[in-house]
Structures are given as C-alpha cells and as structure tokens.
Design an enzyme around this catalytic site. Sequence first.
Site, PDB file in Angstrom:
ATOM      1  N   LYS A  16      52.117  56.168  55.448  1.00 45.78           N
ATOM      2  CA  LYS A  16      52.743  55.912  56.606  1.00 45.78           C
ATOM      3  C   LYS A  16      51.697  55.819  57.766  1.00 45.78           C
ATOM      4  CE  LYS A  16      55.303  59.525  56.618  1.00 45.78           C
ATOM      5  NZ  LYS A  16      55.098  60.006  55.460  1.00 45.78           N
ATOM      6  N   THR A  17      50.574  56.503  57.868  1.00 51.11           N
ATOM      7  CA  THR A  17      49.801  56.467  58.906  1.00 51.11           C
ATOM      8  C   THR A  17      48.985  55.117  58.988  1.00 51.11           C
ATOM      9  OG1 THR A  17      49.797  58.649  59.205  1.00 51.11           O
ATOM     10  CG2 THR A  17      47.980  57.541  60.203  1.00 51.11           C
ATOM     11  N   LYS A  38      54.231  59.906  67.025  1.00 52.33           N
ATOM     12  CA  LYS A  38      54.224  61.015  65.957  1.00 52.33           C
ATOM     13  C   LYS A  38      55.031  61.981  66.593  1.00 52.33           C
ATOM     14  CE  LYS A  38      53.177  62.527  61.841  1.00 52.33           C
ATOM     15  NZ  LYS A  38      53.393  61.775  60.487  1.00 52.33           N
ATOM     16  N   ASP A  55      46.928  62.547  61.644  1.00 53.28           N
ATOM     17  CA  ASP A  55      47.493  61.146  61.582  1.00 53.28           C
ATOM     18  C   ASP A  55      47.824  60.882  63.150  1.00 53.28           C
ATOM     19  OD1 ASP A  55      47.460  61.389  59.142  1.00 53.28           O
ATOM     20  OD2 ASP A  55      49.512  62.283  58.896  1.00 53.28           O
ATOM     21  N   GLU A 112      56.008  57.195  63.815  1.00 59.51           N
ATOM     22  CA  GLU A 112      55.858  57.427  62.628  1.00 59.51           C
ATOM     23  C   GLU A 112      56.531  58.643  61.981  1.00 59.51           C
ATOM     24  OE1 GLU A 112      52.401  59.192  59.648  1.00 59.51           O
ATOM     25  OE2 GLU A 112      51.529  58.228  61.519  1.00 59.51           O
ATOM     26  N   GLY A 113      57.179  58.622  61.023  1.00 60.53           N
ATOM     27  CA  GLY A 113      58.160  60.012  60.331  1.00 60.53           C
ATOM     28  C   GLY A 113      57.270  60.863  59.905  1.00 60.53           C
TER      29      GLY A 113
END
Length: 231
Positions: A16-17, A38, A55, A112-113
């Site tokens: 994801k990152t 984030k 991240d 971002e989750g």
Amino acid sequence: MLKRFFITGTDTSVGKTVVSRALLQALSSGGKSVAGYKPVAKGSKETPEGMRNKDALVLQSVSSLELPYEAINPIALSEEESSVAHSCPINYTLLSNGLASLSDKVDHVVVEGTGGWRSLMNDLRPLSEWVVQEQLPVLMVVGIQEGCINHALLTAQAVANDGLPLIGWVANRINPGLAHYAEIIDVLGKKLPAPLIGELPYLPRAEQRELGQYIRLSMLGSVLAVDRIMA
C-alpha cells in the site's frame, strides 16, 4: 475541486505504501499539489522527535508541501499499542480534522489505510467505518501472490457492500518468482469491477524510487474530478 482517495489492500504487506508513493508521484508529475495521509500507523518507533512510522515518513517525503509529521500521521501506535488486545480508543474526529486540513492545502490527498479493508483498530472497529463516514473513493492494492484472486474479490465485494465505489486497482508484484503472473492479472482484470490503473514490478527498495511511471492516471477517467462520493 479537492480530491481524496483511500488506498486499501488485499492483506497486510502487499505494498500500500509504495503504491501510495507511486500515485502521489504520478499526480505530482502532472502539476498537481499532493499530500499523503496515514491516519493510523501501527508499529511506530520512538525517536528523538517522537513516535515515527516508516510508511508515514515515505508519504511525508513525497508530499508537495513541507508538512509537520503529525499532519501526515495524527495517530502513531507503538508495536505494543498496535495489538488489538491492547484496548485503546481511536479519536476519529482527529482523523477527520486532519484530512480536512490537508484537503484545504493541496489538490489531492492520498489516504493510506492500515492492513486490509476489515483490519481492526484498537477499539475493535475497522478503519473502513471511518472511510465510509468520509465517503472516500477506494483504490485497491493487490499483492500478486498465491490466493490473491480470492482476497481481491472478497475485498472488492466488501467495499461494494459498504456502499463505496472501487475506482481502480493496482497490481504489485511482491513475489518475483511467482509462476502464472500474467494469467493472474488477466483473471483479475476480467473479474474485478474496476480498471487496472497500474502494475508495479518487483523492485528492491521500492519506497526510495521514482514510481509514478507505473501508474496510468488516464484509467481513472472522470474520477479525478470527484472530491467525495455523494450519498
């Protein structure tokens, strides 16, 4: 109009990152101002400057503006605090205020989750409930590995069940030795209800690279003109 995207993944550690980094770089190369966000970062480390998450630092490094760390990552949880066994209330108002503040400053915010779509926070609620509250369009990262077709279809269905649009997906080649890579991409392209907007090859230290060229923003079409999904 301001535009925000939420990046979810088919699992933890699917990229994801790096995909968030790639999307931020692609948008920035098109002349847009961008910021990564984030909201909740697990596994953060204590530093002389305070709690920091690797991240979130990647997202901070590719944001257009020089922003304080807390603007990028309002809630940084330590390894111990990251366990769902560690009961800890999450201030969702803080998350919403942080997102609103960033949205006022830049053209695009890439959110971002944490983990997958149903990954639980310390209050045993999935972060996806907050995403629904904010009515954010969703981009899905698929780590191409054994079992990813099942995980991708389940994630897409969960997003749809929550009433949000899956506006695209990105394939991240996390296993360079995986056989039948092309066949997996073909099946996902046929079964997922959203366009493939990019493929990231396997790259050492991808979080330090220029990745924007792997994202095809044109595949998002008119979505780039949307701030949030109207109920």
